[in-house]
Each structure stands twice: as structure tokens, then as C-alpha cells.
Design a protein around this motif. Structure first.
Motif, PDB file in Angstrom:
ATOM      1  N   LEU A 153       0.829  -1.196   0.000  1.00 50.33           N
ATOM      2  CA  LEU A 153       0.000   0.000   0.000  1.00 50.33           C
ATOM      3  C   LEU A 153       0.865   1.248   0.000  1.00 50.33           C
ATOM      4  O   LEU A 153       1.971   1.258   0.554  1.00 50.33           O
ATOM      5  N   SER A 154       0.358   2.319  -0.599  1.00 46.73           N
ATOM      6  CA  SER A 154       1.062   3.602  -0.569  1.00 46.73           C
ATOM      7  C   SER A 154       0.125   4.687  -1.078  1.00 46.73           C
ATOM      8  O   SER A 154      -0.965   4.407  -1.597  1.00 46.73           O
ATOM      9  N   LEU A 155       0.558   5.931  -0.970  1.00 44.59           N
ATOM     10  CA  LEU A 155      -0.139   7.051  -1.576  1.00 44.59           C
ATOM     11  C   LEU A 155       0.663   7.465  -2.797  1.00 44.59           C
ATOM     12  O   LEU A 155       1.611   8.235  -2.715  1.00 44.59           O
ATOM     13  N   GLY A 156       0.301   6.912  -3.974  1.00 39.16           N
ATOM     14  CA  GLY A 156       1.056   7.091  -5.199  1.00 39.16           C
ATOM     15  C   GLY A 156       2.022   5.916  -5.383  1.00 39.16           C
ATOM     16  O   GLY A 156       2.053   5.036  -4.539  1.00 39.16           O
ATOM     17  N   ARG A 157       2.813   5.821  -6.458  1.00 43.04           N
ATOM     18  CA  ARG A 157       2.681   6.551  -7.698  1.00 43.04           C
ATOM     19  C   ARG A 157       1.455   6.054  -8.455  1.00 43.04           C
ATOM     20  O   ARG A 157       1.352   4.874  -8.769  1.00 43.04           O
ATOM     21  N   VAL A 213      -3.639 -24.426   0.716  1.00 42.91           N
ATOM     22  CA  VAL A 213      -3.206 -23.232   1.453  1.00 42.91           C
ATOM     23  C   VAL A 213      -3.902 -22.012   0.860  1.00 42.91           C
ATOM     24  O   VAL A 213      -3.995 -21.859  -0.366  1.00 42.91           O
ATOM     25  N   GLY A 214      -4.394 -21.144   1.736  1.00 38.06           N
ATOM     26  CA  GLY A 214      -5.065 -19.936   1.298  1.00 38.06           C
ATOM     27  C   GLY A 214      -4.188 -18.719   1.448  1.00 38.06           C
ATOM     28  O   GLY A 214      -3.281 -18.674   2.292  1.00 38.06           O
ATOM     29  N   ALA A 215      -4.419 -17.707   0.609  1.00 41.26           N
ATOM     30  CA  ALA A 215      -3.650 -16.466   0.676  1.00 41.26           C
ATOM     31  C   ALA A 215      -4.557 -15.299   0.338  1.00 41.26           C
ATOM     32  O   ALA A 215      -5.497 -15.426  -0.450  1.00 41.26           O
ATOM     33  N   ASN A 216      -4.278 -14.170   0.948  1.00 47.46           N
ATOM     34  CA  ASN A 216      -4.957 -12.920   0.627  1.00 47.46           C
ATOM     35  C   ASN A 216      -3.927 -11.877   0.252  1.00 47.46           C
ATOM     36  O   ASN A 216      -2.813 -11.868   0.800  1.00 47.46           O
ATOM     37  N   LEU A 217      -4.291 -11.006  -0.684  1.00 47.93           N
ATOM     38  CA  LEU A 217      -3.424  -9.869  -0.972  1.00 47.93           C
ATOM     39  C   LEU A 217      -4.262  -8.611  -1.097  1.00 47.93           C
ATOM     40  O   LEU A 217      -5.409  -8.642  -1.561  1.00 47.93           O
ATOM     41  N   HIS A 218      -3.688  -7.503  -0.666  1.00 44.69           N
ATOM     42  CA  HIS A 218      -4.336  -6.199  -0.675  1.00 44.69           C
ATOM     43  C   HIS A 218      -3.353  -5.210  -1.257  1.00 44.69           C
ATOM     44  O   HIS A 218      -2.245  -5.050  -0.736  1.00 44.69           O
ATOM     45  N   VAL A 219      -3.720  -4.568  -2.368  1.00 48.53           N
ATOM     46  CA  VAL A 219      -2.863  -3.561  -2.985  1.00 48.53           C
ATOM     47  C   VAL A 219      -3.651  -2.265  -3.161  1.00 48.53           C
ATOM     48  O   VAL A 219      -4.856  -2.286  -3.407  1.00 48.53           O
ATOM     49  N   SER A 220      -2.957  -1.149  -3.019  1.00 49.00           N
ATOM     50  CA  SER A 220      -3.599   0.157  -3.183  1.00 49.00           C
ATOM     51  C   SER A 220      -2.549   1.231  -3.364  1.00 49.00           C
ATOM     52  O   SER A 220      -1.479   1.172  -2.747  1.00 49.00           O
ATOM     53  N   TRP A 221      -2.850   2.220  -4.210  1.00 48.69           N
ATOM     54  CA  TRP A 221      -1.983   3.388  -4.309  1.00 48.69           C
ATOM     55  C   TRP A 221      -2.676   4.648  -3.786  1.00 48.69           C
ATOM     56  O   TRP A 221      -2.240   5.764  -4.054  1.00 48.69           O
TER      57      TRP A 221
END
Length: 341
Positions: A153-157, A213-221
Motif C-alpha cells: 500500500l502507498s499514496l502514489g505513484r 493453502v489460502g492467501a490474501n493480498l491487498h494492494v492500493s496506491w
């Protein structure tokens, strides 16, 4: 033996790649190609004596160039990589390998037919903390892996040529595939766009691996904090990988859930009492070094020895297949989607 390399694309990431190609022990920076005159001027300042071309053709016409590193937009990867391999050059392509699995598979086929090294820039598979985490899992320190999850996660780019999933998630999908060494079978996902319709700024995805096996991912800009976390939960211990930490990138947590057997025999499984176990947190000593330097060095080694690298075309294809399935699931409102094999 050093391999003569041309870097194509001298933008944000190309600058870092050229610096490492020039410094790595297995490669020699022959030249840099970029269509922008201002970028070529900067390249000439940063690398005196190195040739600068305005197109890939100039690099391919130079007999000193044995390999090409592509740091260009993903939409150009297929054409540029094909031209390079057809001209007899080995290729390192920035992630993702291609925008579709069909194109990624085509690149893998051409590389195999022409005997070329095809490598993908999944840099984190050359990161010392990730390699140490892989060792911990392989050696059974965590016990059986139960699930894992990541946050990038981040604010940008903020980009307009791809969504947050294709910009950020290749890293985490690549790491997960490497850690578990098994394919993803099914995904579900939801994406959300707030800035520009049709381009997701946030994505939540769940992945199911072959073993269950389970996995979660979270992405954000558009997140207030820069976060680069991956947590792996085993039935004996847990591990936390924090890529933003300079001195404590990996924690090994001796905690979990255990049956309480202190009171003798039990007549049935329902008689077992479950309790949590909180133990020590171990911070392994890890010698930190630049992953990109290791990646470029590995590319030079692969070109010299003809042994496929860790992040070869097949690995890049696997990542693209997972991303493609996540995109399809998000586009279908979150319905489960099987990953193409």
C-alpha cells in the motif's frame, strides 16, 4: 566473463537497472536506448563513454550487445522482447512479463525455440529477507503453512497505463509462488476505482493454492501509509516480512494454537481444549544488500552458463496467469475463477 548489455528505457526504473548493469560483476553496460532526447542526455551524463541510441534497433546493430534489459511500459514488452530474441539476444524483461498469458507463453516458446535466456524482473526473489523466509519454510521452522497474506500500500505513484493490481501485485504473487513452490488454482477478487473509472486503485484478492493453502493480498496506491508486509502462518510458528524495515525485515514469532493435553486422556475429540501459545519473537540477523544488484548479477550468470535463472520466463508466465485470473474475477463481481494452466 562479462556479458555486454543494452538497457532499453531510461525512465524511473531504467536508471536503477543501468546503474546495476554497470556495477555488477557479470555484466558490462554497453549502451542505453531511449526515444527521449532528455533521457539520453541524462544517460550520457550518468554513464560517460556509454553509447546512447534512440531505438532498440541501434542496440541490436551493435555486436558488443549480447543481452538486452527492457525497462519499458508493459504494453511494449512483447514486441521488444521478440525482436531482441529473434536477433539472437538474451532478454531480461521488467515485470510483468506481458499483459496477457497468451503473450507471455509466446515469449517463453520463442525463448525455448531459439535457445535464449528469458528472465523477468521479479526483484524480490533476490531479496535476502525473502530468501531467508524461503529457507525457514523449506526447513520446517514454521511447521505446515496454513495461510499467508500480503499488504502493498502507498499514496502514489498513481499510473494511468495499468491498475494498482498489475502495478503492485506482481511482487506479492511472485513471492508467494516462490515461498510455497506450488501453483495457484483459484482466485476471487474485488477491485475498486475512485480516481478514474475503469482503472482500479484498490484490489482485494483471495488465492487458493494446489495444497489447499489460502492467501490474501491487498494492494492500493491511495492509502495513507506506505506498507510492504507479508505474514506467513504455520501450525508451529509464524513469520512477518516487512520490506520497509531496514534493520528488522523479518520476524519469526513462536506463537500459535495448541491442544491442552495436561490432564491425561480424552474420550472424544470434542473433549480437547484449545489454547493459544505466545512465545518469543526472534529477529534473524540478515546481511542486507540490494536485490536489484543480485538480480542483474544472476542475469549475467544465466547468460554465461545458459542455466535458467530463478525468475525465468516460466515463473513470469505463472505470475501473469494469476494476475489475469484476479482481473477476471474482479470484473465479474468477485466470482471464483480458475487459474489457467
Amino acid at each position: 566473463m562479462t556479458i555486454g548489455v543494452a538497457v532499453v528505457g531510461y525512465g524511473y526504473w531504467g536508471v536503477n537497472l543501468a546503474r546495476n548493469v554497470a556495477a555488477a560483476s557479470t555484466t558490462e553496460l554497453v549502451g542505453i536506448a531511449d526515444p527521449g532526447s532528455d533521457r539520453r542526455e541524462l544517460a550520457a551524463v550518468n554513464h560517460p563513454g556509454v553509447v546512447c541510441w534512440d531505438t532498440l534497433d541501434g542496440a541490436l546493430a551493435d555486436e558488443r550487445v549480447s543481452a538486452v534489459v527492457l525497462a519499458t511500459p508493459a504494453s511494449t514488452h512483447v514486441d521488444l522482447a521478440l525482436a531482441s530474441m529473434e536477433a539472437g539476444r538474451d532478454v531480461l524483461v521488467e515485470k510483468p512479463l506481458a499483459e496477457t498469458s497468451a503473450d507471455a507463453a509466446k515469449l517463453c516458446d520463442v525463448a525455448a525455440d531459439r535457445g535464449r535466456i528469458l528472465m523477468v524482473g521479479h526483484t524480490f526473489l533476490y531479496s535476502p529477507p525473502v530468501l531467508r523466509l524461503k529457507e525457514l519454510i523449506a526447513e520446517g521452522d514454521l511447521g505446515a503453512v496454513q495461510y499467508l497474506y500480503s499488504q502493498r500500500l502507498s499514496l502514489g505513484r498513481i499510473r494511468r497505463d495499468c491498475n494498482a493490481l498489475w502495478n503492485f501485485a506482481p511482487h506479492d504473487v511472485s513471492i508467494m509462488l516462490h515461498l510455497l513452490d506450488e501453483p495457484v488454482m483459484e482466485v476471487t477478487a474485488k477491485g475498486f476505482s475512485f480516481i478514474e473509472p475503469g482503472i482500479d486503485d484498490v484490489c482485494f484478492a483471495s488465492l487458493t493454492f494446489a495444497s489447499g493453502v489460502g492467501a490474501n493480498l491487498h494492494v492500493s496506491w491511495i492509502d495513507p501509509r506506505k506498507t510492504r508486509l507479508m505474514t506467513v502462518v504455520g501450525d508451529e510458528k509464524m513469520a512477518i516480512y516487512n520490506d520497509t524495515s531496514v534493520d528488522q525485515p523479518l520476524w519469526l514469532v513462536d506463537s500459535g494454537v495448541a491442544r491442552d493435553r495436561e490432564f491425561g486422556a480424552y474420550e472424544s475429540m470434542s473433549d480437547f481444549q484449545w489454547r493459544t501459545r505466545a512465545g518469543d519473537i526472534l529477529i534473524p540477523r540478515i546481511e542486507m544488500s540490494e536485490p536489484l544488484r543480485h538480480e542483474v548479477t544472476a542475469f549475467g550468470d544465466a547468460c554465461a552458463t545458459r542455466v535458467p535463472p530463478r525468475t525465468d520466463g516460466a515463473h513470469g508466465l505463472d505470475v501473469v496467469r494469476v494476475l489475469e485470473a484476479i482481473d477476471r474475477s474482479a470484473g465479474a463481481g468477485g466470482r471464483p475463477v480458475e487459474v489457467d494452466r
